[in-house]
Scaffold this motif. Structure first.
Motif, PDB file in Angstrom:
ATOM      1  N   THR A  52      21.279  45.737  42.461  1.00 21.32           N
ATOM      2  CA  THR A  52      21.554  46.696  43.532  1.00 21.32           C
ATOM      3  C   THR A  52      21.942  45.994  44.829  1.00 21.32           C
ATOM      4  OG1 THR A  52      19.209  46.751  44.094  1.00 21.32           O
ATOM      5  CG2 THR A  52      20.012  48.477  42.607  1.00 21.32           C
ATOM      6  N   THR A  53      21.631  44.723  44.940  1.00 16.59           N
ATOM      7  CA  THR A  53      21.973  43.952  46.139  1.00 16.59           C
ATOM      8  C   THR A  53      23.454  43.602  46.217  1.00 16.59           C
ATOM      9  OG1 THR A  53      21.341  41.935  44.974  1.00 16.59           O
ATOM     10  CG2 THR A  53      19.668  42.958  46.360  1.00 16.59           C
ATOM     11  N   GLY A  54      24.207  43.941  45.146  1.00 20.07           N
ATOM     12  CA  GLY A  54      25.633  43.643  45.124  1.00 20.07           C
ATOM     13  C   GLY A  54      25.896  42.171  44.884  1.00 20.07           C
ATOM     14  N   GLY A  55      27.162  41.777  45.049  1.00 19.59           N
ATOM     15  CA  GLY A  55      27.525  40.374  44.923  1.00 19.59           C
ATOM     16  C   GLY A  55      28.005  39.941  43.558  1.00 19.59           C
ATOM     17  N   SER A  56      27.925  40.822  42.556  1.00 17.45           N
ATOM     18  CA  SER A  56      28.396  40.448  41.213  1.00 17.45           C
ATOM     19  C   SER A  56      29.911  40.369  41.195  1.00 17.45           C
ATOM     20  CB  SER A  56      27.964  41.488  40.176  1.00 17.45           C
ATOM     21  OG  SER A  56      26.575  41.548  40.076  1.00 17.45           O
ATOM     22  N   SER A  57      30.430  39.304  40.597  1.00 16.68           N
ATOM     23  CA  SER A  57      31.872  39.189  40.392  1.00 16.68           C
ATOM     24  C   SER A  57      32.202  39.932  39.104  1.00 16.68           C
ATOM     25  CB  SER A  57      32.288  37.725  40.294  1.00 16.68           C
ATOM     26  OG  SER A  57      33.680  37.638  40.102  1.00 16.68           O
ATOM     27  N   VAL A  58      33.012  40.989  39.216  1.00 19.39           N
ATOM     28  CA  VAL A  58      33.319  41.859  38.079  1.00 19.39           C
ATOM     29  C   VAL A  58      34.807  41.788  37.769  1.00 19.39           C
ATOM     30  CG1 VAL A  58      33.246  44.226  37.199  1.00 19.39           C
ATOM     31  CG2 VAL A  58      31.435  43.407  38.729  1.00 19.39           C
ATOM     32  N   THR A  59      35.124  41.540  36.485  1.00 12.65           N
ATOM     33  CA  THR A  59      36.513  41.540  36.034  1.00 12.65           C
ATOM     34  C   THR A  59      36.821  42.924  35.468  1.00 12.65           C
ATOM     35  OG1 THR A  59      36.428  39.182  35.530  1.00 12.65           O
ATOM     36  CG2 THR A  59      38.184  40.462  34.484  1.00 12.65           C
ATOM     37  N   ILE A  60      37.835  43.538  36.021  1.00 15.70           N
ATOM     38  CA  ILE A  60      38.261  44.875  35.589  1.00 15.70           C
ATOM     39  C   ILE A  60      39.569  44.706  34.826  1.00 15.70           C
ATOM     40  CG2 ILE A  60      38.930  47.186  36.348  1.00 15.70           C
ATOM     41  CD1 ILE A  60      37.331  46.486  38.990  1.00 15.70           C
ATOM     42  N   ALA A  61      39.547  45.081  33.540  1.00 14.86           N
ATOM     43  CA  ALA A  61      40.742  44.966  32.702  1.00 14.86           C
ATOM     44  C   ALA A  61      41.448  46.311  32.634  1.00 14.86           C
ATOM     45  CB  ALA A  61      40.358  44.504  31.296  1.00 14.86           C
ATOM     46  N   GLY A  62      42.764  46.271  32.448  1.00 11.25           N
ATOM     47  CA  GLY A  62      43.524  47.509  32.335  1.00 11.25           C
ATOM     48  C   GLY A  62      45.017  47.256  32.326  1.00 11.25           C
ATOM     49  N   THR A  63      45.752  48.280  32.667  1.00 11.32           N
ATOM     50  CA  THR A  63      47.215  48.177  32.718  1.00 11.32           C
ATOM     51  C   THR A  63      47.708  48.675  34.071  1.00 11.32           C
ATOM     52  OG1 THR A  63      47.472  50.385  31.734  1.00 11.32           O
ATOM     53  CG2 THR A  63      47.487  48.505  30.218  1.00 11.32           C
ATOM     54  N   ASN A  64      48.842  48.138  34.491  1.00 12.68           N
ATOM     55  CA  ASN A  64      49.491  48.531  35.759  1.00 12.68           C
ATOM     56  C   ASN A  64      48.550  48.387  36.959  1.00 12.68           C
ATOM     57  OD1 ASN A  64      51.900  49.267  34.353  1.00 12.68           O
ATOM     58  ND2 ASN A  64      50.916  51.201  33.792  1.00 12.68           N
ATOM     59  N   LEU A  65      47.820  47.281  37.007  1.00 17.06           N
ATOM     60  CA  LEU A  65      46.853  47.059  38.080  1.00 17.06           C
ATOM     61  C   LEU A  65      47.416  46.233  39.240  1.00 17.06           C
ATOM     62  CD1 LEU A  65      43.654  46.286  35.932  1.00 17.06           C
ATOM     63  CD2 LEU A  65      44.356  48.477  36.947  1.00 17.06           C
ATOM     64  N   ALA A  66      48.654  45.769  39.131  1.00 13.23           N
ATOM     65  CA  ALA A  66      49.249  44.926  40.180  1.00 13.23           C
ATOM     66  C   ALA A  66      49.285  45.673  41.507  1.00 13.23           C
ATOM     67  CB  ALA A  66      50.652  44.490  39.782  1.00 13.23           C
ATOM     68  N   GLY A  67      49.049  44.949  42.566  1.00 11.77           N
ATOM     69  CA  GLY A  67      49.115  45.528  43.908  1.00 11.77           C
ATOM     70  C   GLY A  67      47.962  46.442  44.248  1.00 11.77           C
ATOM     71  N   ALA A  68      46.839  46.251  43.591  1.00 10.23           N
ATOM     72  CA  ALA A  68      45.676  47.100  43.865  1.00 10.23           C
ATOM     73  C   ALA A  68      45.328  47.063  45.344  1.00 10.23           C
ATOM     74  CB  ALA A  68      44.483  46.656  43.035  1.00 10.23           C
ATOM     75  N   THR A  69      45.112  48.237  45.909  1.00 11.67           N
ATOM     76  CA  THR A  69      44.788  48.335  47.334  1.00 11.67           C
ATOM     77  C   THR A  69      43.313  48.634  47.562  1.00 11.67           C
ATOM     78  OG1 THR A  69      45.431  50.663  47.328  1.00 11.67           O
ATOM     79  CG2 THR A  69      47.123  49.063  47.975  1.00 11.67           C
ATOM     80  N   ALA A  70      42.625  49.126  46.526  1.00 15.07           N
ATOM     81  CA  ALA A  70      41.199  49.424  46.690  1.00 15.07           C
ATOM     82  C   ALA A  70      40.508  49.481  45.334  1.00 15.07           C
ATOM     83  CB  ALA A  70      41.016  50.751  47.410  1.00 15.07           C
ATOM     84  N   VAL A  71      39.266  49.042  45.336  1.00 10.46           N
ATOM     85  CA  VAL A  71      38.372  49.200  44.188  1.00 10.46           C
ATOM     86  C   VAL A  71      37.065  49.716  44.769  1.00 10.46           C
ATOM     87  CG1 VAL A  71      37.063  48.026  42.378  1.00 10.46           C
ATOM     88  CG2 VAL A  71      39.420  47.346  42.843  1.00 10.46           C
TER      89      VAL A  71
END
Length: 186
Positions: free
Chosen positions: A12-31
């Motif tokens: 819950t403290t955050g800080g985890s590095s998370v890999t998000i897989a998918g398609t058409n993810l280039a230029g992501a502006t927000a997660v």
């Protein structure tokens, strides 16, 4: 589209590095994780690497926004509670170690370590999310911090006291049986 996350849980403290897989993810502006903004640290057409923000225990949606729109993975990431120790029984034992101690509290599922003043317990058994048994390592006399490390993080410390083993002092006693006397010295 979002097809998967790795890992799928973190503290819950955050800080985890998370890999998000998918398609058409280039230029992501927000997660976002449960509506809270994550920090994007890497981005390709098939993958985003983001740092999970602080969150509340439980599963949350992960949303990715790109110039092509927003994709949401429902309940895709689980925030795990930081373990908490509420009781230590017994609260003291010998400096030789080997005392079986029951820790009560919460967030113990998947615990990987119990430490006494930084030294690993010699045996750890997770009974359930609210109880762990651990065997104390040897330590000098005095009060020490006890912590539990689980997937949700490391608990705030609780206190355990190491006490010296009692040693018999000098004494002598004479006992008589059948007319004979034997001196016994401790």
């Amino acid at each position: 589209t979002v097809t998967g996350l790795s890992p799928t849980s973190g503290p819950t403290t955050g800080g985890s590095s998370v890999t998000i897989a998918g398609t058409n993810l280039a230029g992501a502006t927000a997660v976002t994780f449960g509506g809270a903004n994550a920090t994007i640290t890497g981005n390709t057409p098939t993958q985003i690497i983001a740092t999970a923000p602080v969150g509340s225990a439980g599963s949350v949606d992960v949303a990715v926004t790109t110039p092509g729109g927003t994709a949401t993975a429902t309940n895709a990431f689980t925030y795990l509670p930081v373990p908490a120790i509420t009781g230590v029984a017994p609260s003291s034992g010998t400096t030789a170690g080997g005392t079986s101690v029951a820790l009560s509290g919460s967030g113990f599922t998947g615990a990987t370590a119990v430490t006494f003043d930084g030294a690993n317990a010699t045996s750890v058994t997770v009974v359930n999310d609210g109880e762990i048994t651990a065997t104390t390592p040897a330590h000098a006399a005095g009060s020490v911090n006890v912590t539990v490390t689980a997937p949700g993080g490391t608990s705030s410390p609780a206190t355990y006291t190491y006490a010296d083993v009692p040693v018999a002092g000098a004494a002598s006693h004479t006992a008589a049986y059948g007319g004979a006397a034997t001196a016994v010295t401790l």
